[in-house]
Design an enzyme around this catalytic site. Structure first.
Site, PDB file in Angstrom:
ATOM      1  N   GLN A  70      -4.473  -5.015   6.801  1.00 55.75           N
ATOM      2  CA  GLN A  70      -5.391  -6.011   6.218  1.00 55.75           C
ATOM      3  C   GLN A  70      -5.224  -7.384   6.868  1.00 55.75           C
ATOM      4  O   GLN A  70      -5.908  -8.331   6.463  1.00 55.75           O
ATOM      5  CB  GLN A  70      -5.145  -6.134   4.691  1.00 55.75           C
ATOM      6  CG  GLN A  70      -5.361  -4.851   3.920  1.00 55.75           C
ATOM      7  CD  GLN A  70      -6.817  -4.396   3.902  1.00 55.75           C
ATOM      8  OE1 GLN A  70      -7.737  -5.176   4.198  1.00 55.75           O
ATOM      9  NE2 GLN A  70      -7.042  -3.145   3.569  1.00 55.75           N
ATOM     10  N   ASP A 108       2.932  -4.343   8.281  1.00 58.74           N
ATOM     11  CA  ASP A 108       1.744  -3.503   8.142  1.00 58.74           C
ATOM     12  C   ASP A 108       0.539  -4.440   8.185  1.00 58.74           C
ATOM     13  O   ASP A 108       0.238  -5.124   7.203  1.00 58.74           O
ATOM     14  CB  ASP A 108       1.826  -2.745   6.803  1.00 58.74           C
ATOM     15  CG  ASP A 108       0.499  -2.126   6.414  1.00 58.74           C
ATOM     16  OD1 ASP A 108      -0.448  -2.148   7.221  1.00 58.74           O
ATOM     17  OD2 ASP A 108       0.400  -1.616   5.274  1.00 58.74           O
ATOM     18  N   LYS A 110     -10.735  -0.638  10.355  1.00 60.57           N
ATOM     19  CA  LYS A 110     -10.811  -1.848   9.525  1.00 60.57           C
ATOM     20  C   LYS A 110     -11.099  -3.091  10.369  1.00 60.57           C
ATOM     21  O   LYS A 110     -11.243  -4.189   9.848  1.00 60.57           O
ATOM     22  CB  LYS A 110      -9.502  -2.045   8.749  1.00 60.57           C
ATOM     23  CG  LYS A 110      -9.267  -0.975   7.673  1.00 60.57           C
ATOM     24  CD  LYS A 110      -8.025  -1.272   6.875  1.00 60.57           C
ATOM     25  CE  LYS A 110      -7.460  -0.075   6.164  1.00 60.57           C
ATOM     26  NZ  LYS A 110      -8.019   0.158   4.827  1.00 60.57           N
ATOM     27  N   CYS A 167      -4.729   2.581  -3.728  1.00 57.31           N
ATOM     28  CA  CYS A 167      -3.503   3.123  -3.103  1.00 57.31           C
ATOM     29  C   CYS A 167      -2.364   2.127  -3.237  1.00 57.31           C
ATOM     30  O   CYS A 167      -1.578   1.926  -2.288  1.00 57.31           O
ATOM     31  CB  CYS A 167      -3.718   3.482  -1.637  1.00 57.31           C
ATOM     32  SG  CYS A 167      -4.965   4.740  -1.391  1.00 57.31           S
ATOM     33  N   HIS A 181       0.867  -1.185   0.000  1.00 61.79           N
ATOM     34  CA  HIS A 181       0.000   0.000   0.000  1.00 61.79           C
ATOM     35  C   HIS A 181       0.905   1.236   0.000  1.00 61.79           C
ATOM     36  O   HIS A 181       2.010   1.178   0.561  1.00 61.79           O
ATOM     37  CB  HIS A 181      -0.839  -0.042   1.281  1.00 61.79           C
ATOM     38  CG  HIS A 181      -1.903   0.992   1.379  1.00 61.79           C
ATOM     39  ND1 HIS A 181      -1.660   2.268   1.821  1.00 61.79           N
ATOM     40  CD2 HIS A 181      -3.234   0.936   1.113  1.00 61.79           C
ATOM     41  CE1 HIS A 181      -2.791   2.956   1.821  1.00 61.79           C
ATOM     42  NE2 HIS A 181      -3.764   2.177   1.399  1.00 61.79           N
TER      43      HIS A 181
HETATM   44  N1  PMP Z   1      -1.852  -0.628   4.657  1.00 61.65           N
HETATM   45  C1  PMP Z   1      -2.775  -1.326   4.001  1.00 61.65           C
HETATM   46  C2  PMP Z   1      -2.412  -2.674   3.463  1.00 61.65           C
HETATM   47  C3  PMP Z   1      -4.037  -0.803   3.810  1.00 61.65           C
HETATM   48  O1  PMP Z   1      -4.961  -1.490   3.142  1.00 61.65           O
HETATM   49  C4  PMP Z   1      -4.337   0.475   4.325  1.00 61.65           C
HETATM   50  C5  PMP Z   1      -5.706   1.121   4.126  1.00 61.65           C
HETATM   51  N2  PMP Z   1      -6.294   0.901   2.908  1.00 61.65           N
HETATM   52  C6  PMP Z   1      -3.351   1.151   5.023  1.00 61.65           C
HETATM   53  C7  PMP Z   1      -2.122   0.579   5.178  1.00 61.65           C
HETATM   54  C8  PMP Z   1      -3.585   2.511   5.598  1.00 61.65           C
HETATM   55  O2  PMP Z   1      -4.541   2.454   6.593  1.00 61.65           O
HETATM   56  P1  PMP Z   1      -5.185   3.821   7.146  1.00 61.65           P
HETATM   57  O3  PMP Z   1      -5.685   4.553   5.955  1.00 61.65           O
HETATM   58  O4  PMP Z   1      -6.268   3.358   8.045  1.00 61.65           O
HETATM   59  O5  PMP Z   1      -4.101   4.526   7.866  1.00 61.65           O
END
Ligand code: PMP
Length: 415
Positions: A212, A209, A235, A373, A132
């Site tokens: 997910q 990270d 999430k 993203c 991401h």
């Molecule tokens: N890492 C991953 C794999 C994600 O899917 C996301 C959110 N789509 C994030 C980081 C960032 O999370 P947040 O926008 O809640 O900070």
């Protein structure tokens, strides 16, 4: 129904679970909402909504600073939630849990507090090709600032990390490996235990990270043995604006603070400031108090579920969606790893994913269309964007059937 399906359905009681989530009975464009954008954010159970409302109505006060009863109660509640987060991740100590805004802030915190302090010109950071943006850009900036090298671990055509390539990239200059637990764009579950072992063997630290990962799996940071793990509250059925960074105590002790100001100091004079011990050292300013309380309620809710049944149900949803969607002519699933979380990214020949999303919206079906993203992931698979349906334990096979019917409608409209 197979035996496992019956077992999962029995234990989970999906109908009852769905009633816990008020948004799931909403109507969108004249249809009952089919919510399949759980990788972006999950819906909230009444337990979370009601707890936050009750706290804001009857208990709200700032934490740490007050001598009065409500402030002390608020402080105690937030401390309890920190302990719940410790248990959720099976961390060794509650002081290894830092409240942040979400996964994005957690990675930025490590890049600033750890990376800026310890990494030196020529050091290398490894990330994968399917990260991401929030696990790419903070490292890129750090590399520019400090003259570091960002190296990319490639994936195969199924979207799986190529471990041999990872091993080749690990070297004497590798300082940090920062890797997603699960790819939000493809669903790939990365072998984080093995990667952590290999990275440690090469003398590198590891950030996972878990944005997910935490929503789908029981996470045990001590078993993974990673140095850092992060997730976002929104999430995992909790509120926005709150998340967690877990870090091993030795790192938190050694790291610089991320932000400075109130609540993170031991003493301040105009000549010199000394910092409080972790976690306070990393939590400058008034935190998201009601959101912390909401996160605690979400963890309580999740704690009452049978996770074996949750995993089995989500696996069935993935299998069902994969079968239904791949049977549609012209539909290509992007990301076919052997180990996947309950998420399907796909494209339809000649049709832009935004058009798929728009037609499905008219059918009451919420999916995500775009690059998620994860532009480098899109580039790896030669597509500008995909349509993505991502499932939570409250989703059903009937909803997936509606998705498949909706996709067929898209084909009819655009043929
Ligand atoms: N890492 C991953 C794999 C994600 O899917 C996301 C959110 N789509 C994030 C980081 C960032 O999370 P947040 O926008 O809640 O900070």
């Amino acid at each position: 129904m197979t035996k496992t399906e019956t077992a999962a359905a029995d234990v989970l009681d999906i109908d009852r679970i769905r009633r816990d989530f008020p948004m799931l009975s909403s109507v969108m464009n004249g249809h009952g909402l089919v919510y399949l954008d759980n990788a972006a954010t999950t819906q909230k159970p009444s337990a979370v909504i009601d707890r936050m409302a009750a706290f804001l109505r009857h208990e709200y006060a700032t934490i740490h600073r007050g001598v009065y009863t409500f402030s002390q109660l608020s402080t105690a509640e937030c401390d309890t939630v920190r302990e719940k987060c410790r248990r959720f991740l099976n961390a060794g100590r509650a002081s290894e849990i830092i409240f942040v805004r979400g996964a994005t802030e957690a990675v930025n915190l490590v890049a600033a507090g750890f990376g800026r302090k310890f990494l030196k010109k020529g050091d290398e950071i490894l990330i994968s090709q399917i990260e991401h943006h929030s696990n790419i850009v903070p490292w890129q900036r750090l590399c520019e600032e400090k003259g570091l090298t960002l190296k990319i671990i490639p994936v195969n055509d199924r979207g799986e990390i190529i471990l041999e390539e990872f091993q080749k990239l690990l070297g004497a200059r590798t300082y940090l490996v920062s890797i997603g637990h699960v790819s939000n764009a493809l669903g790939t579950v990365n072998p984080i235990r093995e990667m952590t072992r290999l990275a440690h063997h090469a003398g590198a630290w590891v950030l996972v990270d878990g944005a997910q990962g935490a929503p789908h799996f029981r996470v045990d940071v001590r078993e993974i043995d990673c140095d850092f793990y992060c997730f976002s509250g929104h999430k995992i059925y909790g509120p926005t604006g709150i998340g967690v960074l877990y870090a091993k105590a030795k790192h938190l002790d050694a790291m610089d603070p991320y932000q400075t100001g109130g609540d993170m100091i031991e003493s301040v004079t105009f000549e010199k400031t000394t910092y409080a011990k972790p976690p306070a050292k990393f939590e400058a300013g008034t935190p998201a108090i009601a959101e912390i309380i909401g996160l605690g309620a979400a963890l309580d809710y999740l704690g009452k579920l049978d996770w074996e049944a949750v995993t089995a149900h989500e696996r069935e949803l993935l299998t069902h969606a994969t079968e239904k969607l791949s049977a549609i002519p012209g539909l290509k699933i992007i990301g076919t790893a052997a180990e996947k979380a309950s998420l399907v990214s796909f494209s339809l020949e000649g049709i832009h994913p935004h058009d798929i999303g728009t037609v499905l919206d008219q059918e009451g079906i919420a999916i995500r269309a775009g690059h998620h993203c994860a532009q480098p992931t899109m580039k790896r698979f030669g597509v500008p964007a995909t349509a993505r349906a991502s499932f939570a334990f409250y989703n059903t096979k009937e909803e997936i059937d509606k998705l498949a019917r909706g996709v067929k409608k898209v084909l009819e409209i655009f043929k």
